[in-house]
Design a protein around this motif. Structure first.
Motif, PDB file in Angstrom:
ATOM      1  N   ILE A 131       0.868  -1.173   0.000  1.00  0.00           N
ATOM      2  CA  ILE A 131       0.000   0.000   0.000  1.00  0.00           C
ATOM      3  C   ILE A 131       0.910   1.229   0.000  1.00  0.00           C
ATOM      4  O   ILE A 131       1.634   1.472   0.969  1.00  0.00           O
ATOM      5  N   VAL A 132       0.891   1.982  -1.098  1.00  0.00           N
ATOM      6  CA  VAL A 132       1.713   3.193  -1.213  1.00  0.00           C
ATOM      7  C   VAL A 132       1.025   4.335  -0.485  1.00  0.00           C
ATOM      8  O   VAL A 132       1.664   5.091   0.250  1.00  0.00           O
ATOM      9  N   SER A 133      -0.300   4.457  -0.690  1.00  0.00           N
ATOM     10  CA  SER A 133      -1.027   5.533  -0.021  1.00  0.00           C
ATOM     11  C   SER A 133      -2.510   5.208   0.052  1.00  0.00           C
ATOM     12  O   SER A 133      -3.031   4.431  -0.748  1.00  0.00           O
ATOM     13  N   ILE A 134      -3.142   5.826   1.044  1.00  0.00           N
ATOM     14  CA  ILE A 134      -4.595   5.791   1.190  1.00  0.00           C
ATOM     15  C   ILE A 134      -5.041   7.233   0.948  1.00  0.00           C
ATOM     16  O   ILE A 134      -4.599   8.141   1.660  1.00  0.00           O
ATOM     17  N   ALA A 135      -5.902   7.449  -0.037  1.00  0.00           N
ATOM     18  CA  ALA A 135      -6.267   8.815  -0.454  1.00  0.00           C
ATOM     19  C   ALA A 135      -7.523   9.347   0.219  1.00  0.00           C
ATOM     20  O   ALA A 135      -7.965  10.443  -0.115  1.00  0.00           O
ATOM     21  N   VAL A 136      -8.117   8.584   1.132  1.00  0.00           N
ATOM     22  CA  VAL A 136      -9.362   9.006   1.777  1.00  0.00           C
ATOM     23  C   VAL A 136      -9.234   8.878   3.293  1.00  0.00           C
ATOM     24  O   VAL A 136      -8.291   8.269   3.789  1.00  0.00           O
ATOM     25  N   THR A 137     -10.220   9.428   4.000  1.00  0.00           N
ATOM     26  CA  THR A 137     -10.256   9.312   5.459  1.00  0.00           C
ATOM     27  C   THR A 137     -11.602   8.731   5.861  1.00  0.00           C
ATOM     28  O   THR A 137     -12.561   8.767   5.078  1.00  0.00           O
ATOM     29  N   GLU A 138     -11.666   8.200   7.081  1.00  0.00           N
ATOM     30  CA  GLU A 138     -12.928   7.640   7.575  1.00  0.00           C
ATOM     31  C   GLU A 138     -13.987   8.732   7.639  1.00  0.00           C
ATOM     32  O   GLU A 138     -13.696   9.857   8.063  1.00  0.00           O
ATOM     33  N   GLY A 139     -15.196   8.403   7.177  1.00  0.00           N
ATOM     34  CA  GLY A 139     -16.308   9.343   7.162  1.00  0.00           C
ATOM     35  C   GLY A 139     -16.381  10.192   5.902  1.00  0.00           C
ATOM     36  O   GLY A 139     -17.360  10.890   5.668  1.00  0.00           O
ATOM     37  N   LYS A 169     -16.461   4.059   5.649  1.00  0.00           N
ATOM     38  CA  LYS A 169     -16.855   3.708   7.021  1.00  0.00           C
ATOM     39  C   LYS A 169     -15.621   3.469   7.896  1.00  0.00           C
ATOM     40  O   LYS A 169     -15.509   4.005   8.986  1.00  0.00           O
ATOM     41  N   LYS A 170     -14.698   2.605   7.410  1.00  0.00           N
ATOM     42  CA  LYS A 170     -13.529   2.248   8.219  1.00  0.00           C
ATOM     43  C   LYS A 170     -12.369   1.911   7.281  1.00  0.00           C
ATOM     44  O   LYS A 170     -12.556   1.244   6.270  1.00  0.00           O
ATOM     45  N   ILE A 171     -11.194   2.373   7.659  1.00  0.00           N
ATOM     46  CA  ILE A 171      -9.978   2.056   6.906  1.00  0.00           C
ATOM     47  C   ILE A 171      -9.235   0.967   7.675  1.00  0.00           C
ATOM     48  O   ILE A 171      -8.943   1.118   8.859  1.00  0.00           O
ATOM     49  N   HIS A 172      -8.933  -0.143   6.991  1.00  0.00           N
ATOM     50  CA  HIS A 172      -8.296  -1.300   7.640  1.00  0.00           C
ATOM     51  C   HIS A 172      -6.801  -1.422   7.331  1.00  0.00           C
ATOM     52  O   HIS A 172      -6.115  -2.222   7.968  1.00  0.00           O
ATOM     53  N   ALA A 173      -6.308  -0.692   6.333  1.00  0.00           N
ATOM     54  CA  ALA A 173      -4.894  -0.794   5.955  1.00  0.00           C
ATOM     55  C   ALA A 173      -4.271   0.593   6.023  1.00  0.00           C
ATOM     56  O   ALA A 173      -4.969   1.608   6.018  1.00  0.00           O
ATOM     57  N   THR A 178       2.052  -4.368   3.618  1.00  0.00           N
ATOM     58  CA  THR A 178       2.090  -5.338   2.528  1.00  0.00           C
ATOM     59  C   THR A 178       0.866  -6.233   2.677  1.00  0.00           C
ATOM     60  O   THR A 178       0.660  -6.834   3.738  1.00  0.00           O
ATOM     61  N   LEU A 179       0.059  -6.303   1.623  1.00  0.00           N
ATOM     62  CA  LEU A 179      -1.200  -7.049   1.688  1.00  0.00           C
ATOM     63  C   LEU A 179      -1.215  -8.210   0.698  1.00  0.00           C
ATOM     64  O   LEU A 179      -0.617  -8.145  -0.370  1.00  0.00           O
ATOM     65  N   ALA A 180      -1.955  -9.233   1.074  1.00  0.00           N
ATOM     66  CA  ALA A 180      -2.168 -10.379   0.195  1.00  0.00           C
ATOM     67  C   ALA A 180      -3.370 -10.077  -0.697  1.00  0.00           C
ATOM     68  O   ALA A 180      -4.131  -9.136  -0.462  1.00  0.00           O
ATOM     69  N   ILE A 181      -3.554 -10.899  -1.690  1.00  0.00           N
ATOM     70  CA  ILE A 181      -4.716 -10.741  -2.560  1.00  0.00           C
ATOM     71  C   ILE A 181      -5.994 -10.880  -1.731  1.00  0.00           C
ATOM     72  O   ILE A 181      -6.052 -11.688  -0.804  1.00  0.00           O
ATOM     73  N   ASP A 182      -6.979 -10.063  -2.013  1.00  0.00           N
ATOM     74  CA  ASP A 182      -8.276 -10.027  -1.331  1.00  0.00           C
ATOM     75  C   ASP A 182      -8.208  -9.561   0.128  1.00  0.00           C
ATOM     76  O   ASP A 182      -9.178  -9.709   0.864  1.00  0.00           O
ATOM     77  N   ALA A 183      -7.086  -8.995   0.546  1.00  0.00           N
ATOM     78  CA  ALA A 183      -7.009  -8.419   1.894  1.00  0.00           C
ATOM     79  C   ALA A 183      -7.875  -7.157   1.923  1.00  0.00           C
ATOM     80  O   ALA A 183      -7.938  -6.403   0.948  1.00  0.00           O
ATOM     81  N   LEU A 184      -8.538  -6.922   3.043  1.00  0.00           N
ATOM     82  CA  LEU A 184      -9.448  -5.789   3.189  1.00  0.00           C
ATOM     83  C   LEU A 184      -8.650  -4.487   3.354  1.00  0.00           C
ATOM     84  O   LEU A 184      -7.807  -4.372   4.238  1.00  0.00           O
ATOM     85  N   ILE A 185      -8.939  -3.514   2.476  1.00  0.00           N
ATOM     86  CA  ILE A 185      -8.290  -2.203   2.567  1.00  0.00           C
ATOM     87  C   ILE A 185      -9.200  -1.235   3.308  1.00  0.00           C
ATOM     88  O   ILE A 185      -8.773  -0.579   4.244  1.00  0.00           O
ATOM     89  N   LEU A 186     -10.466  -1.143   2.865  1.00  0.00           N
ATOM     90  CA  LEU A 186     -11.413  -0.269   3.547  1.00  0.00           C
ATOM     91  C   LEU A 186     -12.843  -0.727   3.315  1.00  0.00           C
ATOM     92  O   LEU A 186     -13.104  -1.544   2.439  1.00  0.00           O
ATOM     93  N   GLU A 187     -13.743  -0.199   4.177  1.00  0.00           N
ATOM     94  CA  GLU A 187     -15.169  -0.533   4.083  1.00  0.00           C
ATOM     95  C   GLU A 187     -15.954   0.747   3.832  1.00  0.00           C
ATOM     96  O   GLU A 187     -15.570   1.822   4.290  1.00  0.00           O
ATOM     97  N   PHE A 188     -17.083   0.589   3.140  1.00  0.00           N
ATOM     98  CA  PHE A 188     -18.015   1.701   2.924  1.00  0.00           C
ATOM     99  C   PHE A 188     -19.245   1.505   3.798  1.00  0.00           C
ATOM    100  O   PHE A 188     -19.591   0.390   4.156  1.00  0.00           O
ATOM    101  N   SER A 189     -19.904   2.604   4.154  1.00  0.00           N
ATOM    102  CA  SER A 189     -21.129   2.487   4.960  1.00  0.00           C
ATOM    103  C   SER A 189     -22.346   2.326   4.059  1.00  0.00           C
ATOM    104  O   SER A 189     -22.300   2.450   2.893  1.00  0.00           O
TER     105      SER A 189
END
Length: 189
Positions: A131-139, A169-173, A178-189
């Motif tokens: 994961i190089v970057s996460i471009a969003v924040t929770e909410g 909704k929530k950021i998990h990474a 370093t993530l495996a295939i199908d690892a959860l990055i984030l959830e939406f509400s």
């Protein structure tokens, strides 16, 4: 030149009883050749065989459309191969179809029914990577097409974008993970 040891004149006899599954609904029937047609007879719960329905067609496996007659009525059905069966589409209805011998149906009934996980409200890592970057924040509200995260795999950076409008909704990474295939990055509400 004939092959040595080849059996001549032996007629192959196929099982007449079949179990046809439309999705997971099982329909017992008998199949037999009658002249130029295939005769299909439905079998009821008591084992009684019904009247023949005659199917005639020049269709061959691999043809995308089955065209022929069923009891002298012209019919066209779209046919697509799937694992262990075919997918039929006719008049807006599409269904997976599996044709089993009785022995195969007995085994197939023992197979667990699997359903795809609902990933509509989740962003999963599409490949093993960093994961190089996460471009969003929770909410945060996001629009379809907006960048959510960047994953680096095989020295290439892949921008993961929102498929539809929603809210995070929530950021998990986090960046650097370093993530495996199908690892959860984030959830939406």
């Amino acid at each position: 030149m004939p092959f040595s040891g080849q059996l001549g004149g032996r007629i192959v006899q196929r099982e007449r009883r079949r179990a046809v599954w439309l999705d997971r609904q099982e329909i017992p029937l008998e199949v037999a050749r009658e002249g130029d047609a295939i005769a299909i007879r439905f079998v009821d719960a008591d084992g009684k065989v019904g009247k023949a329905h005659l199917l005639q067609s020049a269709w061959k496996p691999g043809d995308p459309v089955w065209q022929g007659t069923i009891d002298d009525h012209l019919v066209a059905v779209q046919v697509r191969p799937i694992a262990n069966g075919i997918r039929l589409a006719h008049q807006g209805v599409e269904v997976p179809v599996y044709v089993w011998t009785e022995a195969e149906a007995t085994s197939a009934r023992l197979m667990p029914v699997t359903t795809a996980a609902d990933t509509g409200k989740k962003l999963l890592c599409p490949m093993p990577g960093l994961i190089v970057s996460i471009a969003v924040t929770e909410g945060q509200e996001v629009k379809a097409g907006e960048a959510l995260a960047v994953v680096e795999a095989m020295k290439m950076q892949n921008v993961l974008r929102a498929e539809q409008d929603g809210a995070v909704k929530k950021i998990h990474a986090s960046a650097g993970a370093t993530l495996a295939i199908d690892a959860l990055i984030l959830e939406f509400s």
